[in-house]
Enzyme design. Structure first.
Site: not given
Ligand code: BDR
Ligand code: CA
Length: 323
Positions: A9, A251
Site C-alpha cells: 500500500d 518496517h
C-alpha cells in the site's frame, strides 16, 4: 532466487522496501499487487505504477482491495505518508532531475487476488508472498482458491505487535496499523495452513534508519539514494513529531530482508490469532509452542506460525545501505 509477489500500500516504507527488493539478485519479482491502507486504493495503485515505472520493472501491477473484508474503510494515514502517499514528493515535473515523468503504465486488468492465485499455481511451491499492507488481498486469494495455501513457499508479512520487546501497538495500545486495517482478513491469513513469518513492531521498531543514515544513503546511493532520501523526509518528520525519533522505522523492508537473510531474526513458533472487535480489536496474540495450555481448540487447531521476536538491527541496516 526467491520468486516473490510484493503486496503493498505505498506508502513511504513500502517504496523503500520495493527499491531494496528490486536491487537484490536473490529475488525474482513476479508482480506487485496493491491494497488500500496508507491511502485509498486509487492513490496507492497510482503510486505502485509510478514506482514500477521509475524502477523500470517489467512486471504486472495489479489493483487490489479497496476496503476491508467486513468493515468500512478507515481514513488511511496521510499524516504519516503524505497526502500523495509518497511523502508529498512531486510525482510530476522535475524534483532532482531523476523524478521526471508521471507513470504512463496501466494496471493489470485482473484483480490482485487473481494475480496471486494464478502466479502461485503457475509456480507450485516456489512463490513467496511478501505482504506489507492490510491482508485483504491474501485473504481473498485464499477464499477463492484455498489450495494455494499448500502451494506457496511462504508468506512474509509486516504486521502485528506481540509485546515481546515492550513494543505495543501503533494505532491503538495493542494494534498495529496493517492488522487493524482489516483484522478479519489478518486472522484468516495467520490461521491458514501456509507457513507465515510475521515481522511485527517487536522487530520493525527496533530497526531505526536515523537522519544521519538517511543522509548517507542520499549522498552515496546514486539516483536510488537521492530518491530514498527525498521520499523519507515527510515520514521522518512524522516520526519526530509523534515519537521524538530523529529517524524512521524500517518496517516494510524487514519483511523483504527476512526472506533473504533469515539468520538476522529470532523467530518464535506457535499458533497466532487476531482479535476481531472489542477493546483489543486488531491485537495479535501467539500461543508459543511448548507452553502448557489447556486444550483450547481456538488455538491448537491452527498451524504454528513464526513470529519475529528479535532482530540483528545493525545487520539489517548494513544490508540495506550496502544494497
Ligand atoms: C505499517 O503501516 C504502514 O503505515 C506502513 O507502511 C507499514 O506497512 C507499519 O505499522
Ligand atoms: Ca505498508
Amino acid at each position: 532466487r526467491h520468486k516473490v509477489i510484493f503486496d503493498t500500500d505505498p506508502g513511504v516504507d513500502d517504496a523503500m522496501a520495493l527499491r531494496f527488493l528490486t536491487r537484490r539478485p536473490e529475488f525474482d519479482l513476479l508482480a506487485v499487487t496493491t491494497v488500500f491502507g496508507n491511502l485509498d486504493i486509487g492513490t496507492v495503485t497510482r503510486n505502485a505504477l509510478w514506482l514500477a515505472d521509475r524502477m523500470d520493472l517489467s512486471v504486472p501491477v495489479a489493483r487490489g482491495a479497496a476496503a476491508p473484508l467486513a468493515r468500512a474503510r478507515g481514513h488511511g494515514a496521510p499524516h504519516v505518508h503524505g497526502a500523495n502517499g509518497l511523502g508529498d514528493i512531486p510525482l510530476t515535473g522535475p524534483l532532482t532531475g531523476l523524478l521526471a515523468d508521471p507513470s504512463v503504465r496501466a494496471a493489470d486488468p485482473r484483480p490482485a487476488w487473481q494475480v496471486i492465485v494464478e502466479l502461485v499455481r503457475a509456480h507450485p511451491g516456489e512463490v513467496t508472498l511478501i505482504a506489507v499492507g492490510p491482508l485483504t488481498n491474501l485473504a481473498l486469494a485464499l477464499a477463492h482458491d484455498p489450495e494455494i495455501a499448500g502451494l506457496v513457499a511462504g508468506v512474509s508479512l509486516m504486521g502485528g505487535a506481540f509485546g515481546t520487546r515492550g513494543h505495543r501497538g501503533n494505532v491503538s495500545p495493542v494494534a498495529e496499523a496493517n492488522i487493524l486495517s482489516d483484522p478479519e482478513a489478518a486472522d484468516r491469513v495467520v490461521t491458514a495452513p501456509w507457513p507465515v513469518t510475521m515481522l511485527g513492531l517487536d522487530v520493525t521498531q527496533h530497526v531505526v534508519m536515523d537522519a544521519a543514515y538517511l543522509d548517507r544513503l542520499g549522498a552515496a546511493g546514486g539516483a536510488d539514494g537521492v530518491f530514498l532520501r527525498a521520499v523519507s523526509r515527510f515520514y521522518q518528520a512524522f516520526h519526530e513529531r509523534s515519537r521524538g525519533l530523529a529517524g524512521i522505522f524500517a518496517h516494510d523492508s524487514l519483511a523483504v530482508i527476512q526472506v533473504m537473510a533469515p539468520h538476522l531474526f529470532t523467530l518464535r513458533r506457535g499458533p497466532v490469532r487476531v482479535a476481531c472487535g472489542g477493546i483489543a480489536d486488531g491485537q495479535t496474540i501467539q500461543k508459543p509452542d511448548g507452553v502448557p495450555c489447556p486444550p483450547l481448540p481456538a488455538w491448537d487447531v491452527h498451524p504454528a506460525q513464526a513470529v519475529a521476536v528479535d532482530v540483528d538491527a545493525a545487520g539489517a541496516l548494513t544490508l540495506y545501505a550496502e544494497t
